[in-house]
Design a protein around this motif. Structure first.
Motif, PDB file in Angstrom:
ATOM      1  N   ASN A 234       0.762  -0.966  -0.180  1.00 52.98           N
ATOM      2  CA  ASN A 234      -0.191   0.085  -0.035  1.00 52.98           C
ATOM      3  C   ASN A 234       0.875   1.173   0.025  1.00 52.98           C
ATOM      4  N   LYS A 238       1.026   4.281  -2.753  1.00 52.78           N
ATOM      5  CA  LYS A 238       0.540   5.524  -2.081  1.00 52.78           C
ATOM      6  C   LYS A 238       1.456   6.638  -2.440  1.00 52.78           C
ATOM      7  N   THR A 263      -5.925  -2.011  -2.513  1.00 53.22           N
ATOM      8  CA  THR A 263      -4.925  -1.237  -2.613  1.00 53.22           C
ATOM      9  C   THR A 263      -5.385  -0.548  -3.780  1.00 53.22           C
ATOM     10  N   LYS A 264      -5.014   0.876  -3.901  1.00 51.40           N
ATOM     11  CA  LYS A 264      -5.287   1.914  -4.815  1.00 51.40           C
ATOM     12  C   LYS A 264      -4.078   2.431  -5.634  1.00 51.40           C
ATOM     13  N   SER A 265      -4.372   2.531  -6.793  1.00 51.63           N
ATOM     14  CA  SER A 265      -3.178   3.399  -7.709  1.00 51.63           C
ATOM     15  C   SER A 265      -3.246   4.679  -7.330  1.00 51.63           C
ATOM     16  N   GLY A 268      -6.173   6.716  -7.867  1.00 50.59           N
ATOM     17  CA  GLY A 268      -7.234   6.647  -6.776  1.00 50.59           C
ATOM     18  C   GLY A 268      -8.030   5.468  -7.196  1.00 50.59           C
ATOM     19  N   SER A 269      -7.802   4.783  -8.180  1.00 50.25           N
ATOM     20  CA  SER A 269      -8.886   3.695  -8.539  1.00 50.25           C
ATOM     21  C   SER A 269      -8.132   2.349  -7.937  1.00 50.25           C
ATOM     22  N   ALA A 270      -9.056   1.365  -7.285  1.00 48.66           N
ATOM     23  CA  ALA A 270      -8.570   0.329  -6.802  1.00 48.66           C
ATOM     24  C   ALA A 270      -8.061  -0.699  -7.645  1.00 48.66           C
TER      25      ALA A 270
END
Length: 474
Positions: A234, A238, A263-265, A268-270
């Motif tokens: 993460n 992040k 976990t998001k890129s 902001g997308s998962a």
């Protein structure tokens, strides 16, 4: 016969010598070549830097390093870089370096003497020829530290158990050279890190199976670093150190809730995977085998809190009666501590193997995240990028591969972010290398299931057609 000096001990000696990577070549071995001073000199004189290692029945390992050539003129050999050392005492690792205080008398070369260090002498292995009895060579030398080498406050009995009886004596030639990595990767830099991140962001499971994301279950002993691995992944995406999952040290599992972490890129997308954290494994407590089975089959609801006093059953509130394929686990990552593999309780190992049998029956792919490699190897602690050149980490990977019955290339060394305040390229790369391969294995598993379902459908249609033709004839 193979050499006895382990990769971890080679790494330690290399660290003490301090002049870069070394290649260890076995020159002399008394169980192979005989314990004979003449043979020692024939094989070891004028070979450059060497390390002499003695092993005894009590599980102690000790010896000496010489940067100068061995020779046999009957004189002292000056060597300002020589040192004596111990690597084990009575079966336990004990790393002690005994530095040289008198360079003039670093070594002593005599045709009738085996490897001899210091004036007096500090380490005199043997003279003449020694015949074994019952596999034991009772050497006629001695240890007497404190003349040319500092004893560092250690007494002789704390080095060789007050005996010169040994099971083996080896001499290795040391040469400078870049060690061939046991696992090859592209050059570690920012560009490679970006490539790994792009590959992981681009990962998408096959939609035909009704999946928008895959689930990777993280299992391992208490304190092995399951939650910290998620925090590491993460943090990388992040762009800063993140501690979303609770982690730390405790006698029992800190994690009590089944949590499929998202976990998001950077956009902001998962991302299309969930790292599923759960209770730690313990020999007699922690997650039990039935609960593991329920987790694998998707019966355990998200964010379910495990109760040690009340194990989950089909009657438990929230129990998923008919889980979809999306609810199930698609890959299992066992997280273990690389620095204490040999110390894992046998009952815990048996428990893990029992859980693996269930996974094998279901065909679920398994990997091992070999965590805390920096604690298992000083070289890696200094430079994470050296992990695939570390002989000691290579040895641990082989042990874990055998212990878990998994392919060598399904064991992934990692180092979590636990004390850092800033991200590090090498630490991020080693974590993403593991994650990318996990996703690849998951993809292979799902594609295999797809093929299996296609074959079942074709077979069903053919059987139906055959049945219909048979009915028409009747």
């Amino acid at each position: 016969m193979t050499e006895q000096l382990t990769g971890k001990f080679m790494d330690q000696l290399e660290s003490w010598i301090g002049t870069g990577p070394k290649i260890f070549t076995l020159l002399y071995k008394i169980t192979r070549d005989g314990c004979n001073a003449t043979t020692f000199h024939q094989k070891c004189d004028n070979q450059g830097p060497t390390v002499t290692v003695l092993y005894n029945q009590q599980g102690s390992v000790y010896g000496g390093y010489a940067s100068a050539n061995w020779n046999s003129p009957g004189a002292y050999i000056q060597d300002g870089n020589a040192f004596l050392f111990q690597l084990k005492f009575s079966g336990s690792e004990k790393f002690t370096k005994f530095p040289l205080v008198n360079a003039v008398n670093g070594m002593y070369g005599l045709a009738t003497y085996g490897p001899t260090f210091g004036s007096g002498h500090d380490l005199y292995t043997f003279s003449g020829s020694i015949n074994p009895a019952g596999g034991i060579f009772t050497l006629n030398g001695y240890i007497k530290l404190g003349t040319s080498y500092s004893n560092q406050g250690v007494t002789v009995d704390q080095i060789n158990n007050d005996t010169m009886a040994v099971t083996e004596l080896e001499v290795y030639r040391l040469t400078d050279g870049e060690v061939t990595p046991w696992r090859k990767t592209p050059e570690w830099n920012e560009k490679f890190l970006e490539t790994l991140m792009e590959d992981i962001v681009a990962f998408k499971p096959p939609r035909e199976m009704g999946l928008s994301e895959v689930r990777v279950l993280m299992l391992g002993p208490v304190g092995s670093g399951k939650s910290s691995f998620y925090n590491t992944i993460n943090s990388i995406f992040k762009g800063r150190i993140s501690q979303r999952a609770r982690s730390g040290k405790a006698s029992h599992s800190i994690t009590t809730v089944y949590t499929p972490h998202v976990t998001k890129s950077r956009s902001g997308s998962a991302l299309n995977f969930r790292l599923c954290d759960t209770r730690g494994l313990e020999a007699t407590q922690g997650l039990n085998i039935l609960e593991c089975n329920y987790l694998l089959d998707g019966h355990v609801p998200d964010y379910y809190e495990f109760n040690p006093a009340l194990p989950i059953t089909s009657e438990t509130h929230g129990f998923v009666e008919k889980p979809s394929f999306a609810d199930k686990i698609h890959c299992v990552a066992f997280v273990v501590d690389a620095s204490c593999i040999e110390g894992m309780p046998p009952k815990l190992v048996e428990k893990i193997i029992s859980i693996q049998e269930i996974m094998n029956h279901k065909g679920i792919p398994q990997v091992v995240l070999l965590n805390k490699v920096d604690l298992a190897c000083r070289k890696v602690a200094a430079k994470v990028e050296s992990v695939f050149k570390s002989a000691s980490i290579h040895e641990v990977v082989e042990k874990v591969s055998t212990m878990f019955g998994l392919q060598f290339n399904n064991i992934f060394p990692v180092k979590n972010y636990v004390s850092e305040m800033e991200l590090d390229v090498d630490t991020s790369i080693i974590a993403l290398l593991a994650l990318r391969q996990i996703l690849y294995l998951t993809e292979d598993y799902i594609e295999g299931l797809q093929e299996k379902l296609k074959r079942v459908k074709v077979s069903t249609v053919k059987n139906k057609q055959s049945s219909e033709k048979y009915d028409e004839k009747d």
